[in-house]
Write an enzyme that holds these catalytic residues in place. Structure first.
Site, PDB file in Angstrom:
ATOM      1  CG  ASP A 118      -1.598  -1.364   1.391  1.00  0.00           C
ATOM      2  OD1 ASP A 118      -2.472  -1.663   0.574  1.00  0.00           O
ATOM      3  OD2 ASP A 118      -1.225  -2.134   2.297  1.00  0.00           O
ATOM      4  CG  HIS A 173      -3.120  -5.257   3.187  1.00  0.00           C
ATOM      5  ND1 HIS A 173      -2.742  -4.394   2.183  1.00  0.00           N
ATOM      6  CD2 HIS A 173      -3.434  -6.423   2.563  1.00  0.00           C
ATOM      7  CE1 HIS A 173      -2.812  -5.011   1.017  1.00  0.00           C
ATOM      8  NE2 HIS A 173      -3.241  -6.240   1.222  1.00  0.00           N
TER       9      HIS A 173
HETATM   10  P1  NAD Z   1      -1.750 -18.667  -4.367  1.00  0.00           P
HETATM   11  O1  NAD Z   1      -3.053 -19.363  -4.184  1.00  0.00           O
HETATM   12  O2  NAD Z   1      -1.160 -18.534  -5.724  1.00  0.00           O
HETATM   13  O3  NAD Z   1      -0.653 -19.366  -3.457  1.00  0.00           O
HETATM   14  C1  NAD Z   1      -0.877 -19.677  -2.126  1.00  0.00           C
HETATM   15  C2  NAD Z   1      -0.079 -20.930  -1.846  1.00  0.00           C
HETATM   16  O4  NAD Z   1      -0.191 -21.176  -0.449  1.00  0.00           O
HETATM   17  C3  NAD Z   1      -0.599 -22.168  -2.562  1.00  0.00           C
HETATM   18  O5  NAD Z   1       0.469 -22.761  -3.296  1.00  0.00           O
HETATM   19  C4  NAD Z   1      -1.090 -23.062  -1.440  1.00  0.00           C
HETATM   20  O6  NAD Z   1      -0.888 -24.439  -1.703  1.00  0.00           O
HETATM   21  C5  NAD Z   1      -0.241 -22.573  -0.280  1.00  0.00           C
HETATM   22  N1  NAD Z   1      -0.789 -22.852   1.044  1.00  0.00           N
HETATM   23  C6  NAD Z   1      -2.083 -22.884   1.433  1.00  0.00           C
HETATM   24  N2  NAD Z   1      -2.177 -23.233   2.725  1.00  0.00           N
HETATM   25  C7  NAD Z   1      -0.918 -23.405   3.171  1.00  0.00           C
HETATM   26  C8  NAD Z   1      -0.357 -23.775   4.420  1.00  0.00           C
HETATM   27  N3  NAD Z   1      -1.132 -24.040   5.474  1.00  0.00           N
HETATM   28  N4  NAD Z   1       0.982 -23.865   4.529  1.00  0.00           N
HETATM   29  C9  NAD Z   1       1.763 -23.622   3.457  1.00  0.00           C
HETATM   30  N5  NAD Z   1       1.305 -23.277   2.238  1.00  0.00           N
HETATM   31  C10 NAD Z   1      -0.024 -23.156   2.110  1.00  0.00           C
HETATM   32  O7  NAD Z   1      -1.911 -17.242  -3.643  1.00  0.00           O
HETATM   33  P2  NAD Z   1      -0.979 -15.965  -3.797  1.00  0.00           P
HETATM   34  O8  NAD Z   1      -1.465 -15.145  -4.914  1.00  0.00           O
HETATM   35  O9  NAD Z   1       0.450 -16.373  -3.743  1.00  0.00           O
HETATM   36  O10 NAD Z   1      -1.380 -15.169  -2.457  1.00  0.00           O
HETATM   37  C11 NAD Z   1      -1.054 -15.655  -1.180  1.00  0.00           C
HETATM   38  C12 NAD Z   1      -1.676 -14.760  -0.104  1.00  0.00           C
HETATM   39  O11 NAD Z   1      -1.131 -13.448  -0.144  1.00  0.00           O
HETATM   40  C13 NAD Z   1      -3.198 -14.563  -0.229  1.00  0.00           C
HETATM   41  O12 NAD Z   1      -3.759 -14.573   1.071  1.00  0.00           O
HETATM   42  C14 NAD Z   1      -3.310 -13.168  -0.799  1.00  0.00           C
HETATM   43  O13 NAD Z   1      -4.559 -12.574  -0.506  1.00  0.00           O
HETATM   44  C15 NAD Z   1      -2.192 -12.500  -0.058  1.00  0.00           C
HETATM   45  N6  NAD Z   1      -1.722 -11.212  -0.584  1.00  0.00           N
HETATM   46  C16 NAD Z   1      -1.380 -10.253   0.330  1.00  0.00           C
HETATM   47  C17 NAD Z   1      -0.904  -9.029  -0.082  1.00  0.00           C
HETATM   48  C18 NAD Z   1      -0.541  -7.963   0.916  1.00  0.00           C
HETATM   49  O14 NAD Z   1      -0.254  -6.823   0.505  1.00  0.00           O
HETATM   50  N7  NAD Z   1      -0.523  -8.210   2.231  1.00  0.00           N
HETATM   51  C19 NAD Z   1      -0.761  -8.781  -1.444  1.00  0.00           C
HETATM   52  C20 NAD Z   1      -1.098  -9.782  -2.370  1.00  0.00           C
HETATM   53  C21 NAD Z   1      -1.583 -10.998  -1.916  1.00  0.00           C
HETATM   54  C1  LMR Z   2      -3.534  -6.740  -2.627  1.00  0.00           C
HETATM   55  O1  LMR Z   2      -3.633  -5.724  -1.946  1.00  0.00           O
HETATM   56  O2  LMR Z   2      -3.233  -6.722  -3.833  1.00  0.00           O
HETATM   57  C2  LMR Z   2      -3.709  -8.077  -1.967  1.00  0.00           C
HETATM   58  O3  LMR Z   2      -3.992  -7.926  -0.608  1.00  0.00           O
HETATM   59  C3  LMR Z   2      -4.675  -8.943  -2.658  1.00  0.00           C
HETATM   60  C4  LMR Z   2      -6.089  -8.522  -2.329  1.00  0.00           C
HETATM   61  O4  LMR Z   2      -6.874  -9.388  -1.914  1.00  0.00           O
HETATM   62  O5  LMR Z   2      -6.399  -7.343  -2.505  1.00  0.00           O
END
Ligand code: NAD
Ligand code: LMR
Length: 328
Positions: A159, A187
């Site tokens: 952000d 967030h």
């Molecule tokens: P994705 O689905 O591509 O990958 C997630 C991975 O986590 C998968 O490979 C899955 O098998 C694995 N997983 C699930 N449960 C698990 C566990 N208990 N232990 C280990 N691995 C596990 O998702 P992504 O696009 O990589 O996103 C991951 C997370 O990050 C989501 O929650 C998404 O919302 C979050 N995210 C946060 C931000 C932020 O700014 N904070 C930004 C983008 C995404």
């Molecule tokens: C983001 O901010 O891009 C991530 O947290 C993914 C979402 O769910 O918005």
């Protein structure tokens, strides 16, 4: 070269994982003089895919990659780790709010907190990326009674970077000319991107843009950027999220620049009237691996209302997950 450090990444076969691991292994996070041993955690069905990622990591022949451990056992994944990036969780789809994931993902972070408590280095630096990141970080922290609560942080750096980029575009300057932007709070769409202390090329940012743009364009754009990316890509942000995670950890390890600060989701100590204990986005400076909240900023009514709204949401999220905290 320094002695290697151990870096755990969960969800390592996911889309953020794929954008993250190669940069950590290449030295982008901790420096080109800091070898890393990667500890990669996945759920059992994803282990074959993870093996493919490990083959690719090895095929890069990175000078700073000193080893890879790939596992579905959380106790192996967090053994002796210096850094832990908790990414693995279910991402939201179109139309969902990040807090809709609380139940689904909350159950992941309790056991991971406990495993960190039992196996990680005592000064481990934990970054939670998996959403809802702030409250997942709180769940992990509350299952790790033997670790310093300050070991647990959540990512609002994406952000923060989005705010830099929006303001740079509006003012026709580069992001490197912008200082002292703050993301307060969660967030989530209640986060408060604050420009009252920000400068662009040394000048107060809010003297360069009009209030209507700040209020009706900038703030909602930053708050809703995650949803806009999901709509455009059909999947949540990955490369930018990975890049922000690298920025967060690099700053925490190596420090902030003189005359600037960054935003980190950290346990509130009550500063700025925020509920103690919630993992709240604050402006921080970092020195010698320790972060400190920037104190003494003037907060007007406009900011106060927004800082309190995002605090309220975090208190409500905390209320909904207290059953996942370890018994004291
Ligand atoms: P994705 O689905 O591509 O990958 C997630 C991975 O986590 C998968 O490979 C899955 O098998 C694995 N997983 C699930 N449960 C698990 C566990 N208990 N232990 C280990 N691995 C596990 O998702 P992504 O696009 O990589 O996103 C991951 C997370 O990050 C989501 O929650 C998404 O919302 C979050 N995210 C946060 C931000 C932020 O700014 N904070 C930004 C983008 C995404
Ligand atoms: C983001 O901010 O891009 C991530 O947290 C993914 C979402 O769910 O918005």
């Amino acid at each position: 070269m320094k002695a290697p450090v151990r870096v755990a990444v969960t969800g390592a076969a996911g889309q953020i994982g794929y954008a993250l691991l190669f940069r950590i292994a290449a030295g982008d996070m901790l420096g080109k003089d800091q070898p890393v041993i990667l500890h990669l955690l996945e759920i059992t069905p994803a282990l074959p895919a993870l093996q493919g990622v490990v083959m690719e990591l090895n095929d890069c022949a990175f000078p700073t990659l000193a080893g890879v451990v790939a596992t579905d056992d959380v106790n192996v994944a967090f053994k002796d780790v210096d850094y832990a990036l908790l990414v693995g969780a279910r991402p939201r789809g179109p139309g969902m709010e990040r807090k809709d994931l609380l139940e689904a993902n909350g159950a992941i972070f309790g056991p991971q907190g406990k495993a960190l408590n039992d196996h990680a280095k005592r000064d481990v630096k934990v970054l939670v990326v998996g959403n809802p990141a702030n409250t997942n970080a709180l769940i992990a922290q509350q299952n790790a009674p033997d670790l310093d609560p300050k070991c647990f942080t959540a990512m609002v750096r994406l952000d923060h970077n989005r705010a830099l980029s929006q303001l740079a575009e509006k003012t026709g300057k580069h992001t490197t000319q912008i200082k002292k932007v703050t993301i307060w709070g969660n967030h989530s769409s209640t986060q408060y991107p604050d420009l009252h202390h920000a400068t662009v090329d040394g000048k107060p940012a809010l003297n360069l843009v009009d209030q209507a743009w700040y209020e009706n364009d900038f703030i909602p754009t930053v708050q809703q950027r995650g949803a806009a990316i999901i709509k455009a890509r059909g999947a949540s942000s990955a490369a930018s999220a990975a890049s922000a995670a690298i920025d967060h950890m690099r700053t925490w390890a190596l420090g902030t620049e003189e005359g600037d600060w960054v935003s980190m989701g950290i346990p509130s100590d009550g500063s700025y009237g925020i509920a103690p204990g919630v993992i709240y986005g604050y402006p921080v400076t970092v020195k010698d691996g320790k972060y400190a909240i920037v104190q003494g900023l003037e907060i007007g009514d406009f900011s106060r209302a927004r800082m309190d709204a995002t605090d309220k949401e975090l208190r409500e999220e905390r209320g909904g997950v207290e059953h996942l905290f370890a018994k004291k």
